[in-house]
Design a protein around this motif. Structure first.
Motif, PDB file in Angstrom:
ATOM      1  N   ILE A  91      11.022 -12.414  43.284  1.00  0.00           N
ATOM      2  CA  ILE A  91      10.913 -12.264  41.840  1.00  0.00           C
ATOM      3  C   ILE A  91       9.461 -12.338  41.393  1.00  0.00           C
ATOM      4  O   ILE A  91       8.618 -12.933  42.052  1.00  0.00           O
ATOM      5  CB  ILE A  91      11.735 -13.316  41.066  1.00  0.00           C
ATOM      6  N   THR A  92       9.216 -11.714  40.271  1.00  0.00           N
ATOM      7  CA  THR A  92       7.979 -11.883  39.539  1.00  0.00           C
ATOM      8  C   THR A  92       8.379 -12.557  38.238  1.00  0.00           C
ATOM      9  O   THR A  92       9.210 -12.035  37.499  1.00  0.00           O
ATOM     10  CB  THR A  92       7.299 -10.527  39.260  1.00  0.00           C
ATOM     11  N   ASP A  93       7.828 -13.740  38.005  1.00  0.00           N
ATOM     12  CA  ASP A  93       8.236 -14.473  36.808  1.00  0.00           C
ATOM     13  C   ASP A  93       7.560 -13.898  35.571  1.00  0.00           C
ATOM     14  O   ASP A  93       6.786 -12.945  35.642  1.00  0.00           O
ATOM     15  CB  ASP A  93       8.000 -15.980  36.964  1.00  0.00           C
ATOM     16  N   SER A  94       7.869 -14.486  34.427  1.00  0.00           N
ATOM     17  CA  SER A  94       7.364 -13.963  33.154  1.00  0.00           C
ATOM     18  C   SER A  94       5.847 -14.080  33.029  1.00  0.00           C
ATOM     19  O   SER A  94       5.245 -13.428  32.189  1.00  0.00           O
ATOM     20  CB  SER A  94       8.047 -14.683  31.985  1.00  0.00           C
ATOM     21  N   TYR A 123      20.282 -20.768  34.497  1.00  0.00           N
ATOM     22  CA  TYR A 123      19.072 -21.185  35.191  1.00  0.00           C
ATOM     23  C   TYR A 123      19.255 -20.962  36.686  1.00  0.00           C
ATOM     24  O   TYR A 123      20.283 -21.334  37.248  1.00  0.00           O
ATOM     25  CB  TYR A 123      18.775 -22.667  34.934  1.00  0.00           C
ATOM     26  N   ASP A 128      12.160 -24.705  42.489  1.00  0.00           N
ATOM     27  CA  ASP A 128      11.678 -24.177  41.223  1.00  0.00           C
ATOM     28  C   ASP A 128      12.896 -23.788  40.400  1.00  0.00           C
ATOM     29  O   ASP A 128      13.901 -23.316  40.942  1.00  0.00           O
ATOM     30  CB  ASP A 128      10.793 -22.946  41.424  1.00  0.00           C
ATOM     31  N   PHE A 180      14.169 -21.566  37.069  1.00  0.00           N
ATOM     32  CA  PHE A 180      13.809 -20.480  36.166  1.00  0.00           C
ATOM     33  C   PHE A 180      14.958 -20.238  35.194  1.00  0.00           C
ATOM     34  O   PHE A 180      16.118 -20.205  35.602  1.00  0.00           O
ATOM     35  CB  PHE A 180      13.570 -19.176  36.934  1.00  0.00           C
ATOM     36  N   TYR A 183      12.667 -13.814  34.600  1.00  0.00           N
ATOM     37  CA  TYR A 183      12.751 -15.203  35.051  1.00  0.00           C
ATOM     38  C   TYR A 183      11.589 -15.974  34.454  1.00  0.00           C
ATOM     39  O   TYR A 183      10.431 -15.686  34.740  1.00  0.00           O
ATOM     40  CB  TYR A 183      12.698 -15.269  36.575  1.00  0.00           C
ATOM     41  N   CYS A 184      11.907 -16.953  33.615  1.00  0.00           N
ATOM     42  CA  CYS A 184      10.888 -17.768  32.968  1.00  0.00           C
ATOM     43  C   CYS A 184      10.895 -19.153  33.606  1.00  0.00           C
ATOM     44  O   CYS A 184      11.904 -19.865  33.556  1.00  0.00           O
ATOM     45  CB  CYS A 184      11.161 -17.892  31.474  1.00  0.00           C
ATOM     46  N   ARG A 185       9.770 -19.508  34.209  1.00  0.00           N
ATOM     47  CA  ARG A 185       9.666 -20.818  34.865  1.00  0.00           C
ATOM     48  C   ARG A 185       9.861 -21.911  33.812  1.00  0.00           C
ATOM     49  O   ARG A 185       9.251 -21.887  32.751  1.00  0.00           O
ATOM     50  CB  ARG A 185       8.305 -20.966  35.527  1.00  0.00           C
TER      51      ARG A 185
END
Length: 95
Positions: free
Chosen positions: A19-22, A42, A55, A57, A68-70
């Motif tokens: 994934i590449t987060d926000s 989540y 982690d 997200f 995906y927002c950490r």
């Protein structure tokens, strides 16, 4: 419903996700679980290269795409991880 939950419904319980987060950070993770908390989904993920921590997200839909927002809020992290521990007490050693 998130794409990760759809994969779970297909019985793919052991898998990795990329994934590449926000914030634009890319990572490869072992999928552990999806936790529902306060009407939000989540993802609980373990970095493939990591130190034994997970982690978390928040899975959000933005412009028709899954983002995906950490999670950084300590209270939300604690609540989501507590739910994860209860759901998975027989699967993982949390000590």
């Amino acid at each position: 419903m998130s794409e990760l939950l759809n994969q779970l419904k297909d019985d793919e319980l052991d898998f990795t996700v990329k994934i590449t987060d926000s914030d634009g950070h890319y990572g490869e993770y072992e999928f552990l679980d999806i936790v529902l908390y306060e009407k939000n989904e989540y993802a609980v993920l373990a970095p493939l290269v990591g130190d034994g921590y997970v982690d978390i997200f928040r899975i959000m839909g933005v412009n028709g795409k899954e983002v995906y927002c950490r999670v950084e809020d300590p209270d939300t992290l604690d609540q989501v991880f507590s739910i994860f521990r209860i759901k998975n007490e027989d699967e993982f050693d949390f000590d």
